[in-house]
Design an enzyme around this catalytic site. Structure first.
Site, PDB file in Angstrom:
ATOM      1  N   LEU B  14       0.841  -1.203   0.000  1.00  0.00           N
ATOM      2  CA  LEU B  14       0.000   0.000   0.000  1.00  0.00           C
ATOM      3  C   LEU B  14       0.874   1.251   0.000  1.00  0.00           C
ATOM      4  O   LEU B  14       0.918   2.002   0.959  1.00  0.00           O
ATOM      5  CB  LEU B  14      -0.925  -0.039   1.222  1.00  0.00           C
ATOM      6  CG  LEU B  14      -2.359   0.475   1.014  1.00  0.00           C
ATOM      7  CD1 LEU B  14      -2.976  -0.087  -0.249  1.00  0.00           C
ATOM      8  CD2 LEU B  14      -3.217   0.143   2.207  1.00  0.00           C
ATOM      9  N   HIS B  15       1.606   1.431  -1.084  1.00  0.00           N
ATOM     10  CA  HIS B  15       2.476   2.594  -1.240  1.00  0.00           C
ATOM     11  C   HIS B  15       1.929   3.444  -2.375  1.00  0.00           C
ATOM     12  O   HIS B  15       1.137   2.976  -3.176  1.00  0.00           O
ATOM     13  CB  HIS B  15       3.894   2.163  -1.635  1.00  0.00           C
ATOM     14  CG  HIS B  15       4.605   1.439  -0.540  1.00  0.00           C
ATOM     15  ND1 HIS B  15       5.783   0.777  -0.737  1.00  0.00           N
ATOM     16  CD2 HIS B  15       4.294   1.277   0.755  1.00  0.00           C
ATOM     17  CE1 HIS B  15       6.171   0.241   0.394  1.00  0.00           C
ATOM     18  NE2 HIS B  15       5.282   0.528   1.317  1.00  0.00           N
ATOM     19  N   ALA B  16       2.445   4.653  -2.474  1.00  0.00           N
ATOM     20  CA  ALA B  16       2.252   5.483  -3.664  1.00  0.00           C
ATOM     21  C   ALA B  16       0.825   5.445  -4.189  1.00  0.00           C
ATOM     22  O   ALA B  16      -0.111   5.769  -3.484  1.00  0.00           O
ATOM     23  CB  ALA B  16       3.247   5.053  -4.733  1.00  0.00           C
ATOM     24  N   PRO B  18      -1.459   3.037  -5.089  1.00  0.00           N
ATOM     25  CA  PRO B  18      -2.512   2.294  -4.391  1.00  0.00           C
ATOM     26  C   PRO B  18      -2.945   2.996  -3.096  1.00  0.00           C
ATOM     27  O   PRO B  18      -4.137   3.061  -2.800  1.00  0.00           O
ATOM     28  CB  PRO B  18      -1.845   0.942  -4.088  1.00  0.00           C
ATOM     29  CG  PRO B  18      -0.805   0.797  -5.126  1.00  0.00           C
ATOM     30  CD  PRO B  18      -0.311   2.180  -5.418  1.00  0.00           C
TER      31      PRO B  18
END
Lengths: 561, 89
Positions: B14-16, B18
C-alpha cells in the site's frame, strides 16, 4: 528607462549552440527555517491560521494541477492531498499545544513525515521532496510571501536559478522557458542534462548570474557561453536576426559523424530503454554507445529472469540491424543502489561494492544477464558489444572478458571510470576488445568530488586537464593496440569538448540523442590535426576554466583566419 | 464498531498510487475509518501520510474499523479494493 545601464557580459559553460533573448525570471530562494520562538497567540488561534493555510495551499496546488494537465496534474493532485492530510493536521495541532507558531509547527510536522518517507527509501523516498515543496508553500502562505519553486507566469521567460533540482524541472513548462541560466553547477549538472535532453538554450555555472534583476532583458548565447545583461537595442536586434537566421537554416547536417578532413567519428546514442531506439535513429544515431540496463532491475526485489531480459534485449537489438550496440552490464552505483546486489550500508558508497565489484559478488546475476544478451544477439542482426561498469584493475578486466567469452559473447570491453584503469589502459586494452570512458565518474574520482554533492559541483568539470590527461592515456593505448576507445559521459555531448576528446585519441562519441546534431556540426568544422592542437592547448592549461577558455580562443582564432 | 480484515493484493503493497487511490475512496465514503496492521497502531484510513507510514506490504493482513451506520457496505467496498492489485489497474 531614465538612466542608461551599462551593458555587461557574464560567462559560463554553454549547453548546445542555441541563442535566446528574453525577460529574466528569478527562481525564488528557499525560505529560511521558521524560528522556534514561542507564539504570542493562543494555540487555538495558531491552529486556525495553520488550517486555513493548509486548505488554501491545497486549493492552490490543485489549481496549478488543473492548468498543467498530464503527468504534472497527478503529481500535484497527490501534493494537494498531503496538504489536507488529517494525520498531518493532527500532528500540527499536537505541536501547537507546546506553544510553537503555526509556521514552526507546520515546518516540523512536514519534516517528520519527510524523514519517515526518506527512511522507507525507494519510490517513497523520492516523494520526500514533494513534502518539502508543500511545506514551503504552506509556510510561505502563513508568512504572506511568494511561494518558492518554479514560477509560472503567462509569458515566455529566461529562468535564472542557483541550480535546478529534478523536482523543479519536472514541473517546468518547457514551452515558456526561453533559456536557463544557473550560477552553480557545471556541464554535468542536472540542469545541463535537462537542457541538452530537451534542447533548451542554457548557460550554466555563470558567476554573477544571481545579480541579474527580475524582468530585465538578457541575451543568452549558448554557443559562446555568454549572457549579455542590459543589451543595447542594436544588440537585441542583432541577436534576433541571428536567431531567425539559425532557425531558417536547414536543421543540422545529417549523415555519419566525421571531421572536416573526412576522418570518421561514429556518433552513437546513450539509451536507457528499448523504447527510445526509434527516436535515436531519427536523430541520426549510428548505433548505441551506451545502453543502460538498470531500468530492467529498478524496483525489483530480485533480478529478472533470463527470458524476461532476453525479450527486452532482442527488442533493442532489432532496432539497429547491422549497427553497433554497446550494452553495459548492470551498474548498481552509489546513486542507484539495488537491494539484491548490495544491501549493506556503506560509509562511502561511491568507493564501495558497486559496478563490476557488486556483480562479481553476485555472479549468477551477471551470468544470467550475459546469457540473455548472448541469446538476443543470436536472434538479431545488430553488432553487440558488452562492457563491464566501473572496472579498476587488469585482473577484473580478465575476469569479465573470460566470463563473457565463456557465455558466447564476441566483443567484450570495459568502462574506464576509475583513474587506475585509465593509467593502466595499455594493459587493460591488451585483454579487452574496447574501452568506453565514463567521464562523469572519471571526473568524480580524479578530483575526489562527489557527483551528488552541490558544494563540490564546481570540481565536477570534465574539461579539467587532469581528467583530459587520463583520457589521453586511454586514447594513446587504444591507438597503439588498434582498439576502439569511446566516450559515453556528458563530456561527449559538449560540442567543443568532443573535438578535444577526438584529439586525445577517442574514436567514437556517445551521447543523449538530442545532442547529436550539435556535436556532428562542430566536428565538421575541424580537421584531425586541429583537434590534436586543441587537445594540446587544453592539456597545457591549469584548470577546467582555463582549458575551456584557451580552446575557445583557439577556435575563434581559427574562424578569423 | 465493525471490523473487517483484508489481505493486501497490490504487488508493491500500500504505497504510492494504491495508497492514494485507497485513501481517496475512504474520504469519498464519508465514514470515519481506521486501518491497522496486525497488532499495530490504528491510523485514519483517509490519511495518505498515515497509511504510508504503516509500511503495508503485499501479503500483509490489515484490519479496517468503523462506527459508520453503513459500516457493512463501506467496509465491503474498501476490503474489495485492498484485495485487488491496484498497481495493475
Amino acid at each position: 528607462m531614465s538612466t542608461h545601464t551599462l551593458t555587461a557580459r557574464l560567462h559560463g559553460a554553454g549547453i548546445g549552440r542555441g541563442l535566446a533573448v528574453g525577460r529574466v525570471l528569478r527562481m525564488p530562494d528557499p525560505l529560511p527555517e521558521p524560528a522556534t520562538t514561542a507564539s504570542t497567540l493562543t494555540a487555538a488561534a495558531e491552529l486556525t491560521r495553520a488550517s486555513t493555510a493548509l486548505a488554501a495551499t491545497a486549493v492552490d496546488i490543485r489549481d496549478r494541477g488543473a492548468r498543467a494537465g498530464g503527468a504534472a496534474r497527478d503529481v500535484l493532485e497527490a501534493q494537494a492531498f498531503m496538504a489536507e492530510d488529517p494525520t498531518l493536521e493532527a500532528d500540527v495541532e499536537a505541536r501547537l499545544e507546546t506553544g510553537l507558531t503555526a509556521e514552526r509547527a507546520v515546518y516540523e510536522a512536514f519534516a517528520s513525515f519527510r524523514d519517515l518517507l526518506l527512511n522507507m527509501g525507494g519510490y517513497m523516498g523520492e516523494r520526500a521532496t514533494d513534502l518539502n515543496d508543500v511545506s514551503q508553500r504552506v509556510v510561505a502562505h502563513l508568512q504572506g510571501v511568494k511561494a518558492p519553486g518554479i514560477p509560472n507566469p503567462d509569458y515566455p521567460f529566461v529562468l535564472v536559478a542557483r541550480d535546478l533540482a529534478p523536482a523543479d524541472t519536472a514541473l517546468l513548462d518547457l514551452d515558456k522557458v526561453l533559456a536557463l541560466i544557473t550560477s552553480d553547477g557545471g556541464p554535468t549538472s542536472h540542469t545541463a542534462i535537462l537542457a541538452r535532453d530537451k534542447a533548451i538554450v542554457a548557460v550554466v555555472g555563470v558567476s554573477g548570474a544571481l545579480e541579474l534583476a527580475e524582468g530585465e532583458t538578457v541575451i543568452v548565447d549558448a554557443s559562446t557561453g555568454t549572457v549579455t545583461s542590459a543589451p543595447s537595442a542594436d544588440e537585441v536586434a542583432a541577436a534576433e536576426t541571428t536567431r531567425a537566421e539559425r532557425l531558417a537554416r536547414p536543421a543540422a547536417p545529417t549523415g555519419a559523424g566525421a571531421l572536416a578532413d573526412g576522418t570518421s567519428i561514429p556518433l552513437l546514442a546513450n539509451l536507457g530503454s528499448a523504447d527510445a531506439a526509434a527516436d535515436a535513429v531519427a536523430k541520426g544515431a549510428e548505433g548505441v554507445g551506451l545502453f543502460r540496463t538498470e531500468f530492467l532491475f529498478l524496483d525489483a526485489q530480485s533480478a529478472p529472469t533470463v527470458e524476461a531480459q532476453q525479450e527486452q534485449y532482442t527488442r533493442l537489438l532489432a532496432a539497429f540491424p547491422g549497427k553497433k550496440v554497446v550494452v553495459r552490464a548492470l551498474d548498481a552505483g552509489a546513486d542507484k543502489p539495488l537491494s539484491f546486489l548490495n544491501d549493506s550500508a556503506e560509509e562511502n558508497p561511491a568507493l564501495g561494492l558497486r559496478g563490476l565489484r557488486a556483480l562479481r559478488a553476485n555472479e549468477q546475476i551477471l551470468r544470467d544477464q550475459l546469457t540473455a544478451l548472448a541469446n538476443a544477439d543470436a536472434e538479431t542482426e545488430a553488432d553487440l558489444w558488452v562492457m563491464a561498469p566501473m572496472v579498476s584493475t587488469v585482473e577484473e578486466t580478465r575476469y569479465f572478458t573470460a566470463l563473457g567469452r565463456e557465455l558466447g559473447l564476441k566483443t567484450l570491453g570495459v568502462m574506464v571510470e576509475v583513474p587506475s584503469a585509465a593509467l593502466l589502459a595499455d594493459r587493460i586494452l591488451a585483454d579487452a576488445d574496447f574501452a568506453s570512458i565514463g567521464t562523469n565518474d572519471l571526473t568524480q574520482y580524479t578530483l575526489a568530488a562527489d557527483r551528488l554533492l552541490g558544494s563540490v559541483a564546481a570540481l565536477q568539470d570534465p574539461w579539467h586537464p587532469a581528467v583530459l590527461r587520463l583520457v589521453g592515456e586511454v586514447g594513446r593505448a587504444g591507438q597503439t593496440l588498434g582498439k576502439p576507445v569511446g566516450v559515453c559521459g556528458e563530456a561527449a555531448a559538449d560540442p567543443l569538448l568532443a573535438v578535444v576528446l577526438v584529439g586525445l585519441g577517442v574514436t567514437t562519441l556517445s551521447m543523449s540523442p538530442a545532442a547529436l546534431s550539435d556535436v556532428r556540426a562542430e566536428l565538421l568544422l575541424h580537421t584531425l590535426d586541429e583537434a590534436k592542437a586543441f587537445a594540446l592547448t587544453a592539456l597545457a592549461a591549469n584548470s577546467a576554466f582555463e582549458a575551456r577558455a584557451a580552446v575557445l580562443e583557439a577556435q575563434a582564432a581559427q574562424r578569423d583566419t | 464498531m465493525t471490523e473487517r480484515t483484508a489481505l493486501i493484493a497490490s504487488s508493491h503493497g500500500l504505497h504510492a498510487r494504491p495508497a492514494s487511490l485507497f485513501t481517496q475512496a475512504v474520504a469519498k465514503s464519508g465514514a470515519k475509518v481506521t486501518i491497522a496492521k496486525a497488532e499495530g497502531k490504528a491510523v485514519n484510513a483517509a490519511s495518505i501520510l498515515g497509511v504510508i507510514s504503516l509500511g503495508i506490504e503485499n501479503g500483509d493482513t490489515v484490519t479496517l474499523s468503523t462506527d459508520s451506520a453503513e459500516a457493512t457496505s463501506v467496509l465491503d467496498d474498501l476490503v474489495g479494493m485492498l484485495e485487488r492489485d491496484l498497481d495493475a489497474e
